[in-house]
Design a protein around this motif. Structure first.
Motif, PDB file in Angstrom:
ATOM      1  N   PRO A   1     -10.423  17.061  -6.007  1.00  0.00           N
ATOM      2  CA  PRO A   1      -9.984  17.347  -7.355  1.00  0.00           C
ATOM      3  C   PRO A   1      -8.798  16.638  -7.785  1.00  0.00           C
ATOM      4  O   PRO A   1      -8.462  16.391  -8.761  1.00  0.00           O
ATOM      5  CB  PRO A   1     -10.011  18.804  -7.257  1.00  0.00           C
ATOM      6  N   TRP A   2      -7.817  16.358  -6.895  1.00  0.00           N
ATOM      7  CA  TRP A   2      -6.461  15.706  -7.114  1.00  0.00           C
ATOM      8  C   TRP A   2      -6.626  14.355  -7.154  1.00  0.00           C
ATOM      9  O   TRP A   2      -6.356  13.618  -8.234  1.00  0.00           O
ATOM     10  CB  TRP A   2      -5.599  16.212  -6.056  1.00  0.00           C
ATOM     11  N   LEU A   3      -7.157  13.640  -6.306  1.00  0.00           N
ATOM     12  CA  LEU A   3      -7.391  12.415  -6.088  1.00  0.00           C
ATOM     13  C   LEU A   3      -8.162  11.726  -7.188  1.00  0.00           C
ATOM     14  O   LEU A   3      -7.886  10.626  -7.553  1.00  0.00           O
ATOM     15  CB  LEU A   3      -7.725  11.635  -4.739  1.00  0.00           C
ATOM     16  N   SER A   4      -9.289  12.397  -7.540  1.00  0.00           N
ATOM     17  CA  SER A   4     -10.228  11.763  -8.614  1.00  0.00           C
ATOM     18  C   SER A   4      -9.735  11.690  -9.935  1.00  0.00           C
ATOM     19  O   SER A   4     -10.389  11.489 -10.907  1.00  0.00           O
ATOM     20  CB  SER A   4     -11.410  12.816  -8.563  1.00  0.00           C
ATOM     21  N   GLN A   5      -8.528  12.221 -10.191  1.00  0.00           N
ATOM     22  CA  GLN A   5      -7.751  12.028 -11.397  1.00  0.00           C
ATOM     23  C   GLN A   5      -7.399  10.706 -11.765  1.00  0.00           C
ATOM     24  O   GLN A   5      -7.004  10.378 -13.044  1.00  0.00           O
ATOM     25  CB  GLN A   5      -6.559  13.157 -11.412  1.00  0.00           C
ATOM     26  N   TRP A   6      -7.376   9.772 -10.796  1.00  0.00           N
ATOM     27  CA  TRP A   6      -6.958   8.385 -10.728  1.00  0.00           C
ATOM     28  C   TRP A   6      -7.443   7.672 -12.037  1.00  0.00           C
ATOM     29  O   TRP A   6      -6.915   7.092 -12.790  1.00  0.00           O
ATOM     30  CB  TRP A   6      -6.608   7.717  -9.506  1.00  0.00           C
TER      31      TRP A   6
ATOM     32  N   VAL B   1      -6.267  -1.327  -7.199  1.00  0.00           N
ATOM     33  CA  VAL B   1      -6.548   0.040  -6.634  1.00  0.00           C
ATOM     34  C   VAL B   1      -6.648  -0.427  -4.979  1.00  0.00           C
ATOM     35  O   VAL B   1      -7.537  -1.051  -4.551  1.00  0.00           O
ATOM     36  CB  VAL B   1      -8.118   0.645  -6.883  1.00  0.00           C
ATOM     37  N   TYR B   2      -5.835   0.512  -4.215  1.00  0.00           N
ATOM     38  CA  TYR B   2      -5.358   0.281  -2.680  1.00  0.00           C
ATOM     39  C   TYR B   2      -5.576  -1.377  -2.548  1.00  0.00           C
ATOM     40  O   TYR B   2      -6.103  -1.647  -1.776  1.00  0.00           O
ATOM     41  CB  TYR B   2      -6.149   0.899  -2.107  1.00  0.00           C
ATOM     42  N   PRO B   3      -4.738  -2.333  -3.201  1.00  0.00           N
ATOM     43  CA  PRO B   3      -4.902  -3.549  -3.277  1.00  0.00           C
ATOM     44  C   PRO B   3      -4.153  -4.314  -1.962  1.00  0.00           C
ATOM     45  O   PRO B   3      -3.161  -3.705  -1.490  1.00  0.00           O
ATOM     46  CB  PRO B   3      -4.423  -4.275  -4.471  1.00  0.00           C
ATOM     47  N   VAL B   4      -4.976  -5.370  -1.517  1.00  0.00           N
ATOM     48  CA  VAL B   4      -4.227  -6.156  -0.541  1.00  0.00           C
ATOM     49  C   VAL B   4      -3.436  -7.305  -1.488  1.00  0.00           C
ATOM     50  O   VAL B   4      -3.738  -7.797  -2.648  1.00  0.00           O
ATOM     51  CB  VAL B   4      -5.324  -7.068   0.200  1.00  0.00           C
TER      52      VAL B   4
ATOM     53  N   GLY C   1      -9.879   3.255   0.710  1.00  0.00           N
ATOM     54  CA  GLY C   1     -11.280   2.963   0.440  1.00  0.00           C
ATOM     55  C   GLY C   1     -11.742   4.320  -0.128  1.00  0.00           C
ATOM     56  O   GLY C   1     -12.940   4.577  -0.156  1.00  0.00           O
ATOM     57  N   PHE C   2     -10.861   4.940  -0.777  1.00  0.00           N
ATOM     58  CA  PHE C   2     -11.337   6.466  -1.477  1.00  0.00           C
ATOM     59  C   PHE C   2     -12.298   6.337  -2.560  1.00  0.00           C
ATOM     60  O   PHE C   2     -13.142   7.136  -3.217  1.00  0.00           O
ATOM     61  CB  PHE C   2     -10.404   7.337  -1.895  1.00  0.00           C
TER      62      PHE C   2
ATOM     63  N   GLU D   1     -21.431  -0.410  -4.613  1.00  0.00           N
ATOM     64  CA  GLU D   1     -21.947   0.688  -5.484  1.00  0.00           C
ATOM     65  C   GLU D   1     -20.542   1.445  -5.499  1.00  0.00           C
ATOM     66  O   GLU D   1     -20.267   1.876  -6.564  1.00  0.00           O
ATOM     67  CB  GLU D   1     -22.782   1.588  -4.744  1.00  0.00           C
ATOM     68  N   LYS D   2     -19.778   1.732  -4.368  1.00  0.00           N
ATOM     69  CA  LYS D   2     -18.649   2.743  -4.558  1.00  0.00           C
ATOM     70  C   LYS D   2     -17.579   2.071  -5.291  1.00  0.00           C
ATOM     71  O   LYS D   2     -16.770   2.723  -6.238  1.00  0.00           O
ATOM     72  CB  LYS D   2     -17.967   2.997  -3.151  1.00  0.00           C
ATOM     73  N   GLU D   3     -17.120   0.743  -5.215  1.00  0.00           N
ATOM     74  CA  GLU D   3     -16.117   0.050  -6.067  1.00  0.00           C
ATOM     75  C   GLU D   3     -16.365  -0.884  -6.987  1.00  0.00           C
ATOM     76  O   GLU D   3     -15.814  -1.684  -7.581  1.00  0.00           O
ATOM     77  CB  GLU D   3     -15.434  -0.713  -4.977  1.00  0.00           C
TER      78      GLU D   3
END
Length: 286
Positions: A267-272, A173-176, A259-260, A77-79
């Motif tokens: 408000p800042w991070l959700s701009q990605w 996105v925050y990749p290994v 894992g965001f 769901e999240k990703e």
């Protein structure tokens, strides 16, 4: 009267028909070696999310999303679903990949099962692009965490093999990225390679070492305070893209940890996600 009721039911059912997701299984029923009895409950598949805001009648851009989960589970769901719906609202078709995973006892699937699943999915999208109304040179791959490693593996190994399809771009996105210490994510490494993997396999799947001039452009998103997957993973991949003169963008946010997801409450991070859309437009993939 019955005829009127019938048409009313049809009208009210249209929205649910439009929003229903299409599940596409990647392997034929005859491929009995794909799943392990007692471990798998379903064969690998992908869910197709049709763009809800179709910007024109031209063939659309498509993204195959690989959710994360340390190669142990899938943050579906999240990703998967949430980013799919966001990209749908920007005129992009999305396929969310349900690839094979492993467990702590290594009863499940290690490499190359996940790699094969992603390739199967990409080939299916490419082969059916006309029927989906997708533009073949605008099929990209996206991954979160371990799913980012899978997306990067496809992006780096496939250009070295002319028999495989190389995506046009990748979104990580925050990749290994690496399987080598000191920056490897131990859990993903174990689930993918087992406990006694060879030095050659570790090197082969440290994707920063496989970047070539034919690796597709990438945008990379991570938080600088990520303690689960060190930010050096993203930096190494970005630096090697630049060294090979490949268009690349790297956004390192000052917070967010690991894992965001879509970071809806920040408000800042959700701009990605909007930065990704802007980058796709800048690179003429959208």
């Amino acid at each position: 009267m019955r005829l009127v009721v019938f048409f009313i039911l049809i009208i009210y059912s249209i929205p649910s028909m439009v929003n229903a997701q299409q599940r596409i299984y990647l392997y034929a029923d005859s491929d009995s070696n794909i799943i392990k009895n007692g471990f798998d409950t379903v064969k690998p598949y992908m869910e197709y999310y049709l763009a809800t805001n179709q910007l024109s009648n031209n063939p659309r851009t498509a993204i195959l999303i690989c959710p994360g989960g340390g190669y142990k589970y899938l943050a579906w769901e999240k990703e998967g679903v949430k980013p799919a719906k966001f990209f749908n609202s920007n005129g992009i078709d999305v396929f969310v990949l349900h690839y094979r995973v492993n467990d702590e006892m290594l009863h499940g699937h290690g490499y190359p099962a996940q790699y094969n699943d992603a390739n199967k999915a990409l080939n299916y999208i490419y082969d059916h692009a006309d029927s989906f109304h997708i533009q073949k040179n605008r099929i990209g791959i996206m991954g979160f965490s371990a799913g980012g490693h899978l997306a990067a593996t496809i992006s780096t190994l496939n250009p070295l093999n002319p028999k495989t399809f190389t995506p046009s771009f990748s979104i990580l996105v925050y990749p290994v990225i690496t399987m080598e210490n000191p920056y490897a994510h131990a859990g993903s490494k174990k689930m993918l390679l087992g406990e006694d993997s060879s030095a050659d396999l570790i090197k082969q799947l440290s994707v920063e070492k496989n970047i070539s001039p034919n690796t597709p452009p990438a945008i990379i998103i991570q938080a600088g305070d990520d303690k689960t997957v060190p930010v050096q993973n993203s930096i190494m991949y970005y630096e090697q893209l630049l060294a090979n003169h490949i268009p690349a963008a790297l956004f390192i946010y000052d917070h967010g940890k690991h894992g965001f997801g879509m970071a809806e409450n920040d408000p800042w991070l959700s701009q990605w996600p909007q930065q990704v859309v802007a980058w796709l437009k800048e690179c003429h993939f959208l």
